[in-house]
Design a protein around this motif. Structure first.
Motif, PDB file in Angstrom:
ATOM      1  N   GLY A  17      75.154  49.330  92.617  1.00 41.34           N
ATOM      2  CA  GLY A  17      76.576  49.090  93.198  1.00 41.34           C
ATOM      3  C   GLY A  17      76.361  47.890  94.027  1.00 41.34           C
ATOM      4  N   GLY A  18      77.342  47.441  94.877  1.00 43.49           N
ATOM      5  CA  GLY A  18      77.366  46.424  95.521  1.00 43.49           C
ATOM      6  C   GLY A  18      76.260  45.698  96.416  1.00 43.49           C
ATOM      7  N   MET A  19      75.480  46.806  97.117  1.00 46.41           N
ATOM      8  CA  MET A  19      74.357  46.417  97.790  1.00 46.41           C
ATOM      9  C   MET A  19      73.455  45.643  97.207  1.00 46.41           C
ATOM     10  N   GLY A  20      73.262  45.918  95.952  1.00 49.71           N
ATOM     11  CA  GLY A  20      72.218  45.065  94.905  1.00 49.71           C
ATOM     12  C   GLY A  20      72.785  43.737  94.808  1.00 49.71           C
ATOM     13  N   ASP A  21      74.102  43.515  94.654  1.00 49.50           N
ATOM     14  CA  ASP A  21      74.631  42.106  94.479  1.00 49.50           C
ATOM     15  C   ASP A  21      74.404  41.396  95.882  1.00 49.50           C
ATOM     16  N   VAL A  22      74.408  41.975  96.959  1.00 46.85           N
ATOM     17  CA  VAL A  22      74.273  41.418  98.343  1.00 46.85           C
ATOM     18  C   VAL A  22      72.745  40.899  98.394  1.00 46.85           C
ATOM     19  N   ILE A 151      75.187  47.797 107.432  1.00 51.50           N
ATOM     20  CA  ILE A 151      75.701  48.980 106.762  1.00 51.50           C
ATOM     21  C   ILE A 151      76.875  48.773 105.393  1.00 51.50           C
ATOM     22  N   HIS A 152      76.188  49.099 104.353  1.00 53.66           N
ATOM     23  CA  HIS A 152      77.054  48.841 103.250  1.00 53.66           C
ATOM     24  C   HIS A 152      78.003  50.093 102.949  1.00 53.66           C
ATOM     25  N   ASN A 153      77.286  51.353 103.208  1.00 53.05           N
ATOM     26  CA  ASN A 153      78.297  52.373 102.859  1.00 53.05           C
ATOM     27  C   ASN A 153      77.729  53.412 103.929  1.00 53.05           C
ATOM     28  N   THR A 279      83.726  50.765  88.289  1.00 46.76           N
ATOM     29  CA  THR A 279      83.255  51.484  89.409  1.00 46.76           C
ATOM     30  C   THR A 279      82.024  52.382  89.253  1.00 46.76           C
ATOM     31  N   ARG A 280      81.597  52.895  90.508  1.00 49.30           N
ATOM     32  CA  ARG A 280      80.861  54.080  90.561  1.00 49.30           C
ATOM     33  C   ARG A 280      81.919  55.195  90.503  1.00 49.30           C
ATOM     34  N   LEU A 281      81.689  56.398  89.824  1.00 49.87           N
ATOM     35  CA  LEU A 281      82.946  57.363  90.009  1.00 49.87           C
ATOM     36  C   LEU A 281      82.698  58.395  91.033  1.00 49.87           C
ATOM     37  N   GLU A 283      84.128  59.852  95.021  1.00 45.38           N
ATOM     38  CA  GLU A 283      85.196  60.055  95.984  1.00 45.38           C
ATOM     39  C   GLU A 283      86.099  58.855  96.596  1.00 45.38           C
ATOM     40  N   GLN A 284      84.932  57.958  97.200  1.00 38.80           N
ATOM     41  CA  GLN A 284      85.170  56.774  97.818  1.00 38.80           C
ATOM     42  C   GLN A 284      86.457  55.792  97.028  1.00 38.80           C
ATOM     43  N   LYS A 285      85.992  55.865  95.833  1.00 41.04           N
ATOM     44  CA  LYS A 285      86.640  54.887  95.044  1.00 41.04           C
ATOM     45  C   LYS A 285      88.258  55.259  94.529  1.00 41.04           C
ATOM     46  N   GLY A 286      88.664  56.505  95.030  1.00 40.96           N
ATOM     47  CA  GLY A 286      89.897  56.755  94.744  1.00 40.96           C
ATOM     48  C   GLY A 286      90.203  57.335  93.545  1.00 40.96           C
ATOM     49  N   ILE A 344      85.306  42.745  81.158  1.00 44.36           N
ATOM     50  CA  ILE A 344      86.458  43.753  81.596  1.00 44.36           C
ATOM     51  C   ILE A 344      87.246  42.754  82.559  1.00 44.36           C
ATOM     52  N   TYR A 345      86.604  42.366  83.626  1.00 40.90           N
ATOM     53  CA  TYR A 345      87.081  41.349  84.726  1.00 40.90           C
ATOM     54  C   TYR A 345      87.741  40.176  83.901  1.00 40.90           C
ATOM     55  N   ALA A 346      87.280  39.580  82.666  1.00 45.28           N
ATOM     56  CA  ALA A 346      87.852  38.355  81.990  1.00 45.28           C
ATOM     57  C   ALA A 346      88.829  38.639  81.034  1.00 45.28           C
ATOM     58  N   PHE A 357      88.001  54.379 101.062  1.00 45.35           N
ATOM     59  CA  PHE A 357      87.597  53.645 102.042  1.00 45.35           C
ATOM     60  C   PHE A 357      86.508  52.636 101.207  1.00 45.35           C
ATOM     61  N   GLU A 358      86.663  51.258 101.947  1.00 45.95           N
ATOM     62  CA  GLU A 358      85.820  50.308 101.272  1.00 45.95           C
ATOM     63  C   GLU A 358      85.495  49.242 102.112  1.00 45.95           C
ATOM     64  N   PRO A 359      84.000  49.438 102.376  1.00 49.01           N
ATOM     65  CA  PRO A 359      83.149  48.588 103.198  1.00 49.01           C
ATOM     66  C   PRO A 359      83.541  47.054 103.371  1.00 49.01           C
ATOM     67  N   CYS A 360      83.547  46.623 102.004  1.00 52.08           N
ATOM     68  CA  CYS A 360      83.853  45.298 101.649  1.00 52.08           C
ATOM     69  C   CYS A 360      84.606  45.321 100.041  1.00 52.08           C
ATOM     70  N   GLY A 361      83.672  45.646  99.146  1.00 52.63           N
ATOM     71  CA  GLY A 361      84.032  45.666  98.024  1.00 52.63           C
ATOM     72  C   GLY A 361      83.834  44.073  97.147  1.00 52.63           C
ATOM     73  N   ILE A 362      83.165  44.474  96.291  1.00 51.18           N
ATOM     74  CA  ILE A 362      82.581  43.062  95.398  1.00 51.18           C
ATOM     75  C   ILE A 362      83.499  43.032  94.238  1.00 51.18           C
ATOM     76  N   SER A 363      83.936  44.125  93.466  1.00 54.71           N
ATOM     77  CA  SER A 363      84.447  44.244  92.335  1.00 54.71           C
ATOM     78  C   SER A 363      85.959  43.406  92.511  1.00 54.71           C
TER      79      SER A 363
HETATM   80  N1  ADQ Z   1      79.513  51.262  85.193  1.00 56.14           N
HETATM   81  C1  ADQ Z   1      79.136  49.868  85.894  1.00 56.14           C
HETATM   82  N2  ADQ Z   1      78.708  48.758  85.024  1.00 56.14           N
HETATM   83  C2  ADQ Z   1      78.355  47.615  85.449  1.00 56.14           C
HETATM   84  N3  ADQ Z   1      78.696  47.038  86.697  1.00 56.14           N
HETATM   85  C3  ADQ Z   1      79.175  48.162  87.474  1.00 56.14           C
HETATM   86  C4  ADQ Z   1      79.480  49.452  87.215  1.00 56.14           C
HETATM   87  N4  ADQ Z   1      79.834  50.076  88.345  1.00 56.14           N
HETATM   88  C5  ADQ Z   1      79.943  49.191  89.316  1.00 56.14           C
HETATM   89  N5  ADQ Z   1      79.438  48.109  88.731  1.00 56.14           N
HETATM   90  C6  ADQ Z   1      79.398  46.875  89.792  1.00 56.14           C
HETATM   91  O1  ADQ Z   1      78.738  47.324  91.210  1.00 56.14           O
HETATM   92  C7  ADQ Z   1      79.367  46.449  92.027  1.00 56.14           C
HETATM   93  C8  ADQ Z   1      80.260  47.501  92.543  1.00 56.14           C
HETATM   94  O2  ADQ Z   1      80.411  46.900  93.925  1.00 56.14           O
HETATM   95  P1  ADQ Z   1      81.227  47.176  95.002  1.00 56.14           P
HETATM   96  O3  ADQ Z   1      81.147  46.532  96.352  1.00 56.14           O
HETATM   97  O4  ADQ Z   1      82.592  47.018  94.632  1.00 56.14           O
HETATM   98  O5  ADQ Z   1      81.101  49.066  95.428  1.00 56.14           O
HETATM   99  P2  ADQ Z   1      79.952  49.739  95.978  1.00 56.14           P
HETATM  100  O6  ADQ Z   1      80.585  50.779  96.561  1.00 56.14           O
HETATM  101  O7  ADQ Z   1      78.882  50.032  94.983  1.00 56.14           O
HETATM  102  O8  ADQ Z   1      79.279  48.966  97.111  1.00 56.14           O
HETATM  103  C9  ADQ Z   1      78.967  49.305  98.590  1.00 56.14           C
HETATM  104  O9  ADQ Z   1      78.137  48.147  99.174  1.00 56.14           O
HETATM  105  C10 ADQ Z   1      78.928  46.891  98.782  1.00 56.14           C
HETATM  106  C11 ADQ Z   1      78.113  45.695  99.495  1.00 56.14           C
HETATM  107  O10 ADQ Z   1      78.062  45.508 100.827  1.00 56.14           O
HETATM  108  C12 ADQ Z   1      80.389  46.860  99.588  1.00 56.14           C
HETATM  109  O11 ADQ Z   1      81.078  45.810  99.009  1.00 56.14           O
HETATM  110  C13 ADQ Z   1      81.271  47.966  99.147  1.00 56.14           C
HETATM  111  O12 ADQ Z   1      82.288  47.998  99.766  1.00 56.14           O
HETATM  112  C14 ADQ Z   1      80.495  49.325  99.295  1.00 56.14           C
HETATM  113  O13 ADQ Z   1      81.086  50.532  98.974  1.00 56.14           O
HETATM  114  C15 ADQ Z   1      80.236  45.547  91.201  1.00 56.14           C
HETATM  115  O14 ADQ Z   1      79.424  44.157  90.880  1.00 56.14           O
HETATM  116  C16 ADQ Z   1      80.352  46.037  89.887  1.00 56.14           C
HETATM  117  O15 ADQ Z   1      80.815  45.178  88.889  1.00 56.14           O
END
Ligand code: ADQ
Length: 479
Positions: A17-22, A151-153, A279-281, A283-286, A344-346, A357-363
């Motif tokens: 999820g998003g922590m990996g992006d950061v 704290i990411h989550n 999204t990760r499926l 509860e957090q994601k609504g 999908i984004y494009a 709830f959403e700490p930040c949200g990358i999506s």
């Molecule tokens: N099935 C799938 N296939 C491909 N890509 C997928 C995927 N499911 C998710 N992703 C990707 O994973 C990332 C999700 O990041 P988010 O920040 O939106 O949520 P996440 O809850 O994982 O992160 C947590 O940590 C981050 C970083 O701090 C916070 O922004 C966030 O609020 C917090 O919940 C996006 O890059 C999205 O494209």
């Protein structure tokens, strides 16, 4: 400054999820600003498929009566040195889940501490989420190494907490039973990933039982909004999408919508309002909110819907069943696929993120960058990154609602669906979103300020010889 990032994920090689992006992006930008940043990550069993890893380790260490190896490599696509913690506990081809979560991540954290003490000594260890939570406890009396905990989550505080106390050898008053709480208590600085969420977690609604502790340490708590890697996620040259485009060539974007509809087996119709969710499926994601209204929404409108995600079995099944009721209009892909997520984004017109709830949200930032208009609940980082569409004043970047109620989401989606019919205004909305600056530069500057604040240094380097001042201040602060 020498900074060691310790985390369970780092894109592009190990991301859930998003922590990996950061963790995959921030070090790169900090290095460009002149800091020596390196990453410490578990050597997961699947990593050799994704990158070159030398056969010989650079160092052997011991932690929790276990022998471990450390391998040195570079995070693919960057110049960031990457240290991989090698132990059989991480050999299974998965990042999370399994019976031994508590033990293996405590071992990993302990390995990182040993590595920092004995091999590459950083000035700051930047820890991410509960997996690394014991490091601030072990470091808090070390005069040379300070800690920042992000704290990411907050919802994930580690499994089997009562048992963890025994593994970490920390008594309850040092929070040894809850590594998230331990880090919050002992880190020099604690931050979360948006200013709004940093305020929200001090309340019972969002504090996940740690609101008291978080309020108590609020003097060292801050919120720094995440960025996205705008070089990697760039509609102008993304090789995973059918047609590249910019704000000036927005009309070309239609080709992505049509290609996506074809790929997903949906009715090819460029006029249908196409909503996506990646999204990760959980509860957090609504997801429960979506499940309550999606059937009705699809029945009342001509909209199409695609879901890409994995997670709780219940949500997976429900979404799957719903898709079977709307053939040609709804697609459910229960898998993790980065390339498809970009398409999908494009290719969608709108992106749904009704988080509880959403700490930040990358999506939502990715969707804005690729011209998919976000429909979000106004919470946490979604407040800080998406503003409500105001056609009269040509302002706003998405559609927002406040209460976590099905009716509110439904109304918001209907408003977006209506808005989509007014093409010129919709295109302006897309352009405003695409023009938002979510690059890491601003956030990276904020992190440097945070690191410097540990030593009481001014925000900006004002002296001709900053390194000398830094060293002196660090020596003073620890003496
Ligand atoms: N099935 C799938 N296939 C491909 N890509 C997928 C995927 N499911 C998710 N992703 C990707 O994973 C990332 C999700 O990041 P988010 O920040 O939106 O949520 P996440 O809850 O994982 O992160 C947590 O940590 C981050 C970083 O701090 C916070 O922004 C966030 O609020 C917090 O919940 C996006 O890059 C999205 O494209």
């Amino acid at each position: 400054m020498r900074i060691l990032f310790v985390a369970a994920e780092a894109a592009p090689i190990a991301k859930v999820g998003g922590m990996g992006d950061v963790v995959g992006a921030l070090p790169k930008f900090l290095r460009e600003m002149g800091h020596d940043v390196r990453i410490f990550l578990p050597y997961y069993g699947f990593l050799p498929d994704k990158m070159e890893i030398p056969y010989e380790p650079i160092w052997w260490g011991d932690a929790m009566f276990q022998h471990f190896a450390v391998y040195e490599s570079v995070l693919p696509g960057t110049d960031v040195p990457l240290y991989l913690f090698g132990h059989p506990a991480f050999m299974p081809r998965r990042i999370y889940s399994g019976e031994d979560e508590d033990w293996r991540f405590t071992l990993f954290a302990n390995g990182a501490a040993e590595f920092a003490w004995n091999y590459w000594k950083p000035e700051i260890i930047h820890c991410h989420d509960w997996h690394t939570g014991m490091i601030p406890v072990w470091m808090h009396q070390d005069p040379d190494i300070s800690t920042v905990f992000t704290i990411h989550n907050l919802a994930y505080q580690g499994p089997w907490r009562w048992y963890l106390e025994k593994i970490t050898w920390c008594p309850w008053y040092m929070q040894g039973h809850n590594t998230m709480a331990a880090a919050v208590q002992f880190a020099n600085k604690v931050n979360t990933v948006s200013p709004t969420y940093a305020e929200q977690i001090k309340t019972p609604t969002y504090g996940e039982t740690l609101e008291g502790l978080l309020s108590f340490i609020s003097g060292k708590l801050s919120g720094i909004i995440n960025g996205i890697d705008t070089e990697v996620y760039n509609p102008e040259n993304d090789k995973y999408i059918t047609q590249t485009f910019t704000t000036d060539t927005l009309d070309k974007r239609k080709a992505n919508k049509i290609a996506l509809q074809e790929e997903l087996g949906l009715e090819v119709n460029s006029k249908a309002f196409f909503i996506g969710i990646v999204t990760r499926l959980v509860e957090q994601k609504g997801i429960d909110l979506i499940l309550q209204i999606l059937d009705r929404f699809l029945s009342y409108t001509d909209a199409q819907f695609v879901l890409l995600g994995t997670g709780d079995r219940y949500y997976e099944t429900q979404m799957w069943q719903l898709a079977s009721r709307f053939p040609g209009r709804m697609a459910t892909y229960l898998l993790y696929n980065d390339a498809l997520s970009r398409r999908i984004y494009a290719g969608t017109d709108a992106f749904l993120m009704p988080s509880r709830f959403e700490p930040c949200g990358i999506s939502q930032m990715m969707s804005l960058r690729y011209g998919s208009v976000p429909i979000v609940r106004r919470t946490g980082g979604l407040v800080d990154t998406v503003s409500h569409h105001d056609p009269e004043n040509a302002a706003g970047t998405g559609y927002c609602f406040d209460r976590y109620e099905p009716l509110d989401l439904f109304t918001c989606m209907i408003r977006a669906w209506e808005g989509f019919r007014f093409k010129p205004q919709w295109q302006e909305l897309q352009k405003r979103g695409m023009s938002e600056d979510f690059s890491w530069y601003q956030s990276a500057k904020e992190y440097v300020k945070l690191y410097r604040s540990i030593y009481g240094l001014p925000e900006e380097e004002e002296t001709p010889q900053p390194e000398l001042v830094l060293n002196e201040a660090m020596a003073n602060s620890k003496s």
